[in-house]
Design a protein around this motif. Structure first.
Motif, PDB file in Angstrom:
ATOM      1  N   LYS A   1     -39.534  38.899  -9.477  1.00  0.00           N
ATOM      2  CA  LYS A   1     -39.213  38.154  -8.231  1.00  0.00           C
ATOM      3  C   LYS A   1     -40.281  38.275  -7.378  1.00  0.00           C
ATOM      4  CE  LYS A   1     -35.509  41.317  -7.572  1.00  0.00           C
ATOM      5  NZ  LYS A   1     -34.129  41.595  -7.275  1.00  0.00           N
TER       6      LYS A   1
ATOM      7  N   TYR B   1     -41.158  35.624  -4.728  1.00  0.00           N
ATOM      8  CA  TYR B   1     -40.275  35.304  -3.810  1.00  0.00           C
ATOM      9  C   TYR B   1     -40.530  36.393  -2.799  1.00  0.00           C
ATOM     10  CZ  TYR B   1     -35.997  34.272  -1.087  1.00  0.00           C
ATOM     11  OH  TYR B   1     -35.237  34.128   0.130  1.00  0.00           O
ATOM     12  N   LEU B   2     -40.322  37.630  -3.267  1.00  0.00           N
ATOM     13  CA  LEU B   2     -40.634  38.807  -2.304  1.00  0.00           C
ATOM     14  C   LEU B   2     -41.992  39.158  -2.123  1.00  0.00           C
ATOM     15  CD1 LEU B   2     -37.550  41.274  -3.482  1.00  0.00           C
ATOM     16  CD2 LEU B   2     -37.988  39.415  -1.490  1.00  0.00           C
TER      17      LEU B   2
ATOM     18  N   PHE C   1     -30.007  33.091   4.128  1.00  0.00           N
ATOM     19  CA  PHE C   1     -31.445  33.469   3.482  1.00  0.00           C
ATOM     20  C   PHE C   1     -32.063  34.505   4.218  1.00  0.00           C
ATOM     21  CE2 PHE C   1     -30.435  30.277   0.404  1.00  0.00           C
ATOM     22  CZ  PHE C   1     -31.141  30.650  -0.730  1.00  0.00           C
TER      23      PHE C   1
ATOM     24  N   PHE D   1     -30.511  37.707   3.152  1.00  0.00           N
ATOM     25  CA  PHE D   1     -31.131  38.112   2.070  1.00  0.00           C
ATOM     26  C   PHE D   1     -32.429  38.682   2.166  1.00  0.00           C
ATOM     27  CE2 PHE D   1     -28.837  34.665  -0.716  1.00  0.00           C
ATOM     28  CZ  PHE D   1     -27.563  35.182  -0.460  1.00  0.00           C
TER      29      PHE D   1
ATOM     30  N   MET E   1     -30.901  42.372   2.810  1.00  0.00           N
ATOM     31  CA  MET E   1     -30.521  42.839   1.244  1.00  0.00           C
ATOM     32  C   MET E   1     -31.903  43.075   0.638  1.00  0.00           C
ATOM     33  SD  MET E   1     -28.338  40.370  -1.174  1.00  0.00           S
ATOM     34  CE  MET E   1     -29.486  39.339  -2.055  1.00  0.00           C
ATOM     35  N   SER E   2     -33.152  42.571   0.876  1.00  0.00           N
ATOM     36  CA  SER E   2     -34.498  42.722   0.182  1.00  0.00           C
ATOM     37  C   SER E   2     -34.958  44.271   0.438  1.00  0.00           C
ATOM     38  CB  SER E   2     -35.275  41.720   0.226  1.00  0.00           C
ATOM     39  OG  SER E   2     -36.039  42.175   1.601  1.00  0.00           O
TER      40      SER E   2
ATOM     41  N   PRO F   1     -34.746  46.126  -3.190  1.00  0.00           N
ATOM     42  CA  PRO F   1     -35.135  44.926  -3.652  1.00  0.00           C
ATOM     43  C   PRO F   1     -34.687  44.693  -4.995  1.00  0.00           C
ATOM     44  CG  PRO F   1     -37.228  46.445  -3.582  1.00  0.00           C
ATOM     45  CD  PRO F   1     -35.917  46.969  -2.844  1.00  0.00           C
TER      46      PRO F   1
ATOM     47  N   TRP G   1     -31.137  45.470  -5.793  1.00  0.00           N
ATOM     48  CA  TRP G   1     -29.694  45.131  -5.316  1.00  0.00           C
ATOM     49  C   TRP G   1     -29.557  43.556  -4.965  1.00  0.00           C
ATOM     50  CZ3 TRP G   1     -26.280  44.323  -1.290  1.00  0.00           C
ATOM     51  CH2 TRP G   1     -25.019  44.484  -1.498  1.00  0.00           C
ATOM     52  N   PHE G   2     -28.510  43.169  -5.342  1.00  0.00           N
ATOM     53  CA  PHE G   2     -28.176  41.555  -5.073  1.00  0.00           C
ATOM     54  C   PHE G   2     -26.713  41.493  -4.958  1.00  0.00           C
ATOM     55  CE2 PHE G   2     -28.562  42.276  -9.536  1.00  0.00           C
ATOM     56  CZ  PHE G   2     -27.252  41.923 -10.016  1.00  0.00           C
ATOM     57  N   SER G   3     -26.165  40.444  -4.171  1.00  0.00           N
ATOM     58  CA  SER G   3     -24.882  40.476  -3.717  1.00  0.00           C
ATOM     59  C   SER G   3     -24.605  39.022  -3.142  1.00  0.00           C
ATOM     60  CB  SER G   3     -24.031  41.429  -2.889  1.00  0.00           C
ATOM     61  OG  SER G   3     -22.996  41.030  -2.761  1.00  0.00           O
TER      62      SER G   3
END
Lengths: 413, 476
Positions: A140, A143-144, A203, A206, A210-211, A214, A216-218
């Motif tokens: 990713k 994106y990141l 977003f 996120f 959230m990042s 990096p 982990w995701f939910s």
């Protein structure tokens, strides 16, 4: 109170404003806040975790301020969307809270710059070499990365600023021209506004929160952040009304408005609990390591106490505390719960952010101390100062809103 | 004066200086009572009703026939295969439970939000809720494999000391749906009491007087009765509100507590709730629009009511669209190859047709409601609402079947095809739904008479003062 047409005419001709002592109070808050920030930064940089701790504490404080501003924006859009009548006397306060968004952008600037420069103390993925070598994060990287992150952050703040500006500008212009068509226009833009708000705040959650981990995701994470914003803004509106009712908003804000604000706060506390529980129970039940690791960090090394605090303090205790009608109609009691929920909202943000100190998805245990408190307080107090200085520019209620009389005379059944 | 006259004709005009009129035409309390009660008081049923009822009962009998055939033969008569062990029965269950959400949302949540327009549609929607939940309950009952042991679902102490698995969300479902059904039924019934008493008082035959009298529980309309009634209604509304969230959240747990990509994702609970409200409102619109014409209730269920429902449909459709997008994004963001595959497989795999039906019906179709022309043209609303009904069935199909048909092990992949029995059973459930619904329309007040009266201008304490003022204004 019984509202007569004369009252309303008087209100629209001489709408209530902040008192003359307000600018001095605002400036004093700025000075005190800056001193607190300097102390916090000094203490933080000299501490064991240095920059990492400062950045995390700053993120918590800045997100706290932003969550109130975003909550204010949400409140404004929601009132227009539903053509609400009861809340008109509260709406200007929410508009002024939303107007803190450019200030919140300034608070996020240092975090974005640090990340753009490739410092990975806050966001591990900012370390490009590490990200490229990590089997998950490397997928990713498009994106990141610092540049795209900066672009997205800029986009969110520009969108929120434009949304706020549109609603505040029309609302303030209506104070002058009293044109009811403005209300129609604002309602019309509220629907697309809400859509844009939902996507950008999701977003943002996120990206900014959230990042931090990096891996982990939910999918529910955006809604979780939104629930926190809602709790924060209803608490703030209660406190703002209590403060202003002693002065300019006397006999304008009534116990009926507190009752409704209290209902909303109660509802949002419950909604937060529902979302938090949904996320936890699904991850706990499926027991997949790539997801449970996030909770593992928050159930060890001292964080388990904060987790328990959130379960009891952010959900069960205020649920019981706010249930009664008498509490919602009692200014002192409701004021207590508003302050209490703001503190717990901070604890929630702390719990989201600080366990990631240590970087690269690892946790260093409980890193929390005076640095955090000083920085949070500094950010909150300076933001309060900015809020006061901005709020003195316009009346404290949308004085010629066509539904003002409905709000002034509003009664719960 | 001219603006208020125009407001009487068209209550969808946005005028922030006044609230829209919710009852149109030259209606007073007596005419509202008369209008609603007459529907339930017709001596003989109309021809159209008889035809519709006969067709519905015949379809219901087909459902029973299918169930008998299923139980006597075995679940092999369905298209369920390995790995698609959950297929149409579960899809139908979730579909019907979802439909059963609008009623309680309208009666409880819109009540708490003081949305006065709910009064014209809540009775109708609540009735629909109850019938939809009855249809829903059929499916898990016959899906358990040995339906004669379905009572094992309940925690009953008996000598073998066998208990249901309390850790299973399937069991939570039994409690969640059971509670929801009970509270919805109670709520509906409590709301009905004053209106049943009205019909009792108007009854011309003994049997009607006795039957309606029995269900009116001795209602006399005294102050004390009304006081108790209001308190009970408020408490039931407060109790029902979390239930609107909990039922479909628990239904979503059936899927989301698993480890299956496409099922296990944390947004499922609120996403399912939004979808349920979406589908429920679509069904209310689908049925309400023809009914208001047939029963001549355009003054009570006005264009404003329909427009508001369209707005809710648009809002909840957006929430569903939000969930689809976030799921897709996170499937990519997670970096998990199984997650990524599942979503690509949905959109471009063998079930792509179902996926795109779902997206077009649930995300694209409601976008038409941005246009006021479509929000105020009944036949167009029905078209969009029917698309949403179809789309929401397909949503459950996509979730249930695509994830199962291609899971972790390619060697066990299989394509699911429904059998005729599947199709006829599902069709039969519509028969059951419509039979109950037609009975409701024939024998009970389809609009909450007493509640509608409360939102009429005549109920306002200063109404008569206003009249005088208006008269003076007109004279001047």
């Amino acid at each position: 109170m019984k509202v007569s047409p004369e009252n309303i005419i008087e209100l629209s001709e001489r709408p209530p404003r902040l008192g003359e002592q307000a600018p001095a109070l605002g400036r004093r808050a700025l000075v005190v806040g800056c001193l607190l920030l300097i102390a916090g930064l000094g203490l933080g940089f000299s501490g064991h975790h240095g920059l990492a701790h400062v950045l995390h504490a700053w993120l918590v404080g800045a997100t706290f301020v932003l969550s109130i501003a975003l909550g204010g924006l949400f409140f404004v859009i929601l009132q227009h969307l539903t053509a609400a009548g009861w809340s008109v006397v509260l709406r200007r306060q929410a508009e002024m809270l939303a107007s803190l968004i450019p200030w919140a952008a300034a608070l996020f600037l240092p975090l974005v710059v640090v990340t753009l420069l490739g410092h990975a103390e806050l966001y591990p993925w900012a370390d490009h070499a590490w990200a490229a070598a990590d089997p998950v994060v490397s997928k990713k990287i498009g994106y990141l990365n610092g540049i795209f992150f900066t672009i997205r952050m800029a986009l969110y703040f520009v969108v929120w600023y434009e949304l706020t500006r549109w609603f505040v500008r029309n609302s303030v212009a209506q104070d002058r021209d009293g044109d009811p068509q403005r209300t129609v226009r604002m309602r019309r833009s509220a629907a697309p506004g809400m859509l844009v708000f939902a996507l950008t705040s999701t977003f943002f959650a996120f990206d900014a929160l959230m990042s931090l981990d990096p891996h982990w995701f939910s999918t529910i994470f955006g809604v979780y952040f939104f629930a926190g914003c809602a709790v924060a803004v209803f608490s703030t509106l209660i406190l703002g009304s209590l403060a202003l009712e002693r002065g300019p908003l006397q006999r304008i804000v009534t116990v009926e408005h507190y009752h409704d604000l209290g209902k909303w706060l109660f509802g949002m506390v419950f909604f937060w609990g529902y979302i938090a529980f949904s996320q936890y129970v699904l991850i706990w039940y499926a027991d997949i390591p790539e997801e449970t690791i996030w909770y593992k960090h928050r159930l060890h090394g001292g964080w388990q106490y904060v987790s328990a605090l959130l379960l009891f303090g952010h959900l069960l205790v205020p649920f019981a505390g706010l249930l009664s009608r008498h509490v919602k109609r009692n200014r002192a009691a409701l004021g207590f719960w508003a302050v209490y929920m703001l503190v717990l909202h901070l604890a929630d943000l702390l719990w989201l952010v600080n366990p990631t100190i240590g970087g690269h998805g690892e946790s260093e245990g409980m890193v929390f101390g005076l640095t955090d408190l000083l920085l949070w307080l500094g950010l909150a107090v300076t933001s309060f100062g900015v809020f006061i200085l901005r709020a003195q520019n316009q009346p404290l209620i949308p004085a010629r809103d066509p539904r003002l009389d409905e709000s002034l005379g509003f009664e719960n059944q | 004066m001219s603006s208020s006259l125009a407001g009487v004709q068209d209550n969808t005009i946005e005028d922030p200086t006044t609230r829209p009129t919710l009852v149109l035409g030259q209606n007073d309390f007596a005419s509202v009572t008369d209008k609603v009660c007459r529907i339930a008081e017709r001596g003989g049923a109309t021809r159209a009703w008889k035809i519709a009822f006969t067709a519905s009962v015949a379809t219901t009998l087909m459902l029973f026939g299918m169930i008998v055939y299923l139980i006597s033969t075995g679940v092999g008569v369905w298209g369920n295969n390995n790995p698609v062990g959950w297929a149409w029965p579960i899809v139908n269950f979730v579909f019907w439970v979802g439909i059963g959400h609008a009623g309680t949302l309208i009666s409880a949540i819109l009540y708490l939000f003081r949305q006065r327009w709910r009064t014209s549609i809540n009775r109708f929607a609540e009735a629909m809720t109850i019938f939809a939940v009855i249809c829903a309950l059929v499916f898990p009952g016959i899906h358990v494999g040995r339906p004669w042991l379905a009572w094992w679902l309940f925690p009953l102490p008996y000598p073998q000391n066998m208990w249901p698995n309390f850790r299973s969300p399937l069991l939570w479902d039994v409690f969640a749906v059971g509670t929801y059904f009970t509270v919805s039924l109670l709520f509906w019934y409590v709301g009905l009491i004053p209106d049943i008493a009205t019909i009792r008082d108007r009854a011309t035959t003994k049997i009607r007087r006795v039957l309606y009298g029995f269900f009116a529980l001795g209602w006399r309309g005294s102050h004390r009765h009304w006081h108790r009634y209001e308190v009970a209604y408020m408490i039931l509304a407060a109790l029902a509100t979390p239930l609107v969230l909990s039922v479909h959240s628990v239904v979503s747990f059936d899927f989301a507590t698993s480890q299956l990509p496409g099922w296990h994702t944390t947004i499922f609970p609120p996403y399912f709730v939004a979808g349920a409200i979406f589908s429920g409102f679509a069904m209310v619109l689908t049925l309400m629009i023809p009914c208001r014409t047939i029963f001549g209730m355009q003054d009570l269920v006005t264009m404003r009511h329909l427009e508001n429902m369209c707005r809710i449909l648009l809002a909840t459709g957006m929430m569903v669209g939000y969930a689809y997008s976030i799921e897709f994004f996170i499937a990519w963001y997670s970096g998990n190859p199984y997650e990524g595959f599942t979503f690509l497989n949905r959109a471009f795999g063998p079930y792509a047709w179902a996926y795109w039906i779902m997206v077009s019906c649930n995300v694209v179709a409601p976008q038409f409601f941005w246009f006021k022309k479509i929000r105020t043209t009944p036949w167009m609303m029905v078209v969009v609402a029917i698309f949403v009904n179809i789309g929401m069935w397909f949503e459950r199909f996509v979730i249930t079947v695509t994830s199962l048909s291609r899971d972790f092990l390619p060697s066990s992949w299989a394509y699911f095809k429904p059998t005729t029995i599947d199709i006829l059973t599902f069709t039969g459930s519509f028969g059951l739904f419509f039979s109950l619904f037609l009975l409701f329309c024939r024998f009970l007040p389809v609009v909450a008479i007493s509640e509608v009266k409360a939102v009429m201008p005549q109920a306002h304490p200063h109404h008569h003062d206003d009249h005088q003022a208006h008269a003076e204004e007109a004279r001047a």
